[in-house]
Every structure is written in structure tokens, then in C-alpha cells.
Design a protein around this motif. Structure first.
Motif, PDB file in Angstrom:
ATOM      1  N   CYS A  74       6.762  28.430  66.526  1.00  0.00           N
ATOM      2  CA  CYS A  74       6.612  27.661  65.042  1.00  0.00           C
ATOM      3  C   CYS A  74       7.885  28.348  64.112  1.00  0.00           C
ATOM      4  O   CYS A  74       7.957  27.907  62.996  1.00  0.00           O
ATOM      5  CB  CYS A  74       5.472  27.548  64.480  1.00  0.00           C
ATOM      6  N   ASN A  75       8.219  29.589  64.507  1.00  0.00           N
ATOM      7  CA  ASN A  75       8.991  30.286  63.661  1.00  0.00           C
ATOM      8  C   ASN A  75       9.808  31.179  64.515  1.00  0.00           C
ATOM      9  O   ASN A  75       9.307  32.021  65.047  1.00  0.00           O
ATOM     10  CB  ASN A  75       8.289  30.916  62.597  1.00  0.00           C
ATOM     11  N   THR A  94       7.128  28.170  78.725  1.00  0.00           N
ATOM     12  CA  THR A  94       7.267  28.731  77.447  1.00  0.00           C
ATOM     13  C   THR A  94       8.840  28.684  76.839  1.00  0.00           C
ATOM     14  O   THR A  94       9.731  28.914  77.751  1.00  0.00           O
ATOM     15  CB  THR A  94       7.028  30.309  77.488  1.00  0.00           C
ATOM     16  N   PHE A  95       8.937  28.213  75.684  1.00  0.00           N
ATOM     17  CA  PHE A  95      10.401  27.912  75.194  1.00  0.00           C
ATOM     18  C   PHE A  95      10.344  28.804  73.869  1.00  0.00           C
ATOM     19  O   PHE A  95      10.117  28.317  72.649  1.00  0.00           O
ATOM     20  CB  PHE A  95      10.811  26.827  74.950  1.00  0.00           C
ATOM     21  N   GLY A  96      10.860  30.028  73.852  1.00  0.00           N
ATOM     22  CA  GLY A  96      10.864  30.691  72.678  1.00  0.00           C
ATOM     23  C   GLY A  96      11.825  31.883  72.887  1.00  0.00           C
ATOM     24  O   GLY A  96      11.842  32.774  73.851  1.00  0.00           O
ATOM     25  N   ILE A  97      12.681  32.198  71.833  1.00  0.00           N
ATOM     26  CA  ILE A  97      13.614  33.321  71.711  1.00  0.00           C
ATOM     27  C   ILE A  97      13.591  33.680  70.388  1.00  0.00           C
ATOM     28  O   ILE A  97      13.818  32.830  69.255  1.00  0.00           O
ATOM     29  CB  ILE A  97      14.965  33.082  72.210  1.00  0.00           C
ATOM     30  N   HIS A  98      13.353  35.100  70.081  1.00  0.00           N
ATOM     31  CA  HIS A  98      13.425  35.717  68.801  1.00  0.00           C
ATOM     32  C   HIS A  98      14.753  35.590  68.041  1.00  0.00           C
ATOM     33  O   HIS A  98      15.868  35.724  68.841  1.00  0.00           O
ATOM     34  CB  HIS A  98      13.085  36.914  68.816  1.00  0.00           C
ATOM     35  N   GLY A  99      14.694  34.966  66.880  1.00  0.00           N
ATOM     36  CA  GLY A  99      16.050  34.820  65.848  1.00  0.00           C
ATOM     37  C   GLY A  99      17.013  34.038  66.415  1.00  0.00           C
ATOM     38  O   GLY A  99      18.215  33.939  65.832  1.00  0.00           O
ATOM     39  N   MET A 102      19.066  27.682  63.741  1.00  0.00           N
ATOM     40  CA  MET A 102      18.244  26.223  63.577  1.00  0.00           C
ATOM     41  C   MET A 102      18.326  25.382  64.607  1.00  0.00           C
ATOM     42  O   MET A 102      17.399  24.785  65.131  1.00  0.00           O
ATOM     43  CB  MET A 102      18.656  25.699  62.119  1.00  0.00           C
ATOM     44  N   GLN A 103      19.635  25.242  65.067  1.00  0.00           N
ATOM     45  CA  GLN A 103      19.715  24.325  66.188  1.00  0.00           C
ATOM     46  C   GLN A 103      19.202  24.873  67.313  1.00  0.00           C
ATOM     47  O   GLN A 103      18.445  24.071  68.353  1.00  0.00           O
ATOM     48  CB  GLN A 103      21.301  24.341  66.508  1.00  0.00           C
ATOM     49  N   GLY A 104      19.157  26.189  67.775  1.00  0.00           N
ATOM     50  CA  GLY A 104      18.741  26.798  68.984  1.00  0.00           C
ATOM     51  C   GLY A 104      17.066  26.596  68.811  1.00  0.00           C
ATOM     52  O   GLY A 104      16.436  26.094  69.833  1.00  0.00           O
ATOM     53  N   TYR A 105      16.386  26.660  67.654  1.00  0.00           N
ATOM     54  CA  TYR A 105      15.103  26.406  67.398  1.00  0.00           C
ATOM     55  C   TYR A 105      14.669  24.967  67.609  1.00  0.00           C
ATOM     56  O   TYR A 105      13.591  24.834  68.466  1.00  0.00           O
ATOM     57  CB  TYR A 105      14.699  27.048  65.852  1.00  0.00           C
ATOM     58  N   GLU A 106      15.336  24.312  67.023  1.00  0.00           N
ATOM     59  CA  GLU A 106      15.149  22.729  67.195  1.00  0.00           C
ATOM     60  C   GLU A 106      15.260  22.182  68.659  1.00  0.00           C
ATOM     61  O   GLU A 106      14.481  21.597  69.245  1.00  0.00           O
ATOM     62  CB  GLU A 106      16.096  21.796  66.369  1.00  0.00           C
ATOM     63  N   GLY A 125       4.230  22.518  61.809  1.00  0.00           N
ATOM     64  CA  GLY A 125       4.582  20.972  61.660  1.00  0.00           C
ATOM     65  C   GLY A 125       5.996  20.543  62.012  1.00  0.00           C
ATOM     66  O   GLY A 125       6.518  19.547  61.912  1.00  0.00           O
ATOM     67  N   ASP A 126       6.822  21.534  62.526  1.00  0.00           N
ATOM     68  CA  ASP A 126       8.239  21.087  62.943  1.00  0.00           C
ATOM     69  C   ASP A 126       8.252  20.278  64.185  1.00  0.00           C
ATOM     70  O   ASP A 126       9.196  19.454  64.355  1.00  0.00           O
ATOM     71  CB  ASP A 126       8.985  22.319  63.104  1.00  0.00           C
TER      72      ASP A 126
END
Length: 136
Positions: A74-75, A94-99, A102-106, A125-126
Motif C-alpha cells: 500500500c506504499n 505477490t506484486f511489490g517492489i520497493h521504491g 507512482m505509475q509502477g505502484y498503480e 485505500g488505493d
């Protein structure tokens, strides 16, 4: 298929998860009950939380309860790459990479929602916002 930074980090993440699990007895009791009852059997759960060891434990408890778990952060600044790799190795999508930006996060949030979840655990809430913005 999981999207994480580096699967070779999984042993470090597994050590963190194991350590945390030994200090969360209430969640361990819930996990034991879920193992027997399988209350989430046949359900898909998208979990968007701070992708670190404590919340990884929550995802494992949901998985033990029968859910097919799709985990994302979520962050992106709180995502721990080693924990993400360990979760992927443990069979949690699992879908997560540190840092990431914003586009990669979405994009990672969207990956977790492709499962068409029955349940959503959304700390920031994202993921819910993506749905309200029209993500199908």
C-alpha cells in the motif's frame, strides 16, 4: 505470476516472517482455527498492505483459511523486497517492489486486482480508489 524485485532475497524475508510469527500468538490462534474451518475456501482476496513481515503473516493466515491471496503493497516506500520474495516463494501471488514510481505502484495494485477478488483488505485505500476510478 508474482512480480517482485529479486527472488534470491526470499531467505532473508522468510527469516523475518518466521521471527514475526513467533511474536503474534493471537494471530496464530486464528490461523489454527482457520486451518480447521477454511472460512475463505474458494475465495480470492486482494490484500494491499504495508508489504513487510507483520502483514505478510496476515496474508499467510488468510491463505491458511482457504483464500487464494494476491498481495501488494500500500506504499512502495514501505515494501520490503525480501519479504515480497519470500511470500511469492510461499505460494502467495505477490506484486511489490520497493521504491517504484507512482505509475509502477498503480500497475502493481492493478495486478493484484486482476484476480477479480471476492474480498479486499486495503490499508491505504488505493486499491479501492482504482476500482472507483473505473478499473475493471
Amino acid at each position: 505470476m508474482s512480480i517482485v524485485k529479486d527472488m534470491s532475497l526470499a531467505p532473508s524475508g522468510q527469516r523475518k516472517i518466521d521471527w514475526v510469527r513467533s511474536f503474534m500468538p493471537a494471530l496464530s490462534q486464528i490461523e489454527a482455527r482457520f486451518a480447521r474451518e477454511k472460512p475463505f475456501s474458494g475465495l480470492r482476496a486482494a490484500v494491499s498492505v504495508h508489504l513487510e513481515a507483520k502483514t505478510a503473516n496476515l496474508a499467510l493466515v488468510l491463505q491458511e483459511g482457504g483464500a487464494k491471496v494476491y498481495l501488494t503493497g500500500c506504499n512502495p516506500l514501505s515494501t520490503q523486497d525480501d519479504v515480497a520474495a519470500a511470500m511469492a516463494e510461499l505460494g502467495v501471488e505477490t506484486f511489490g517492489i520497493h521504491g517504484v514510481d507512482m505509475q509502477g505502484y498503480e500497475d502493481l495494485l492493478a495486478e493484484s486486482l486482476k484476480c477479480r477478488p471476492h474480498l479486499i483488505v486495503d490499508d491505504g485505500g488505493d486499491a479501492t480508489l482504482l476500482i472507483h476510478k473505473g478499473y475493471k
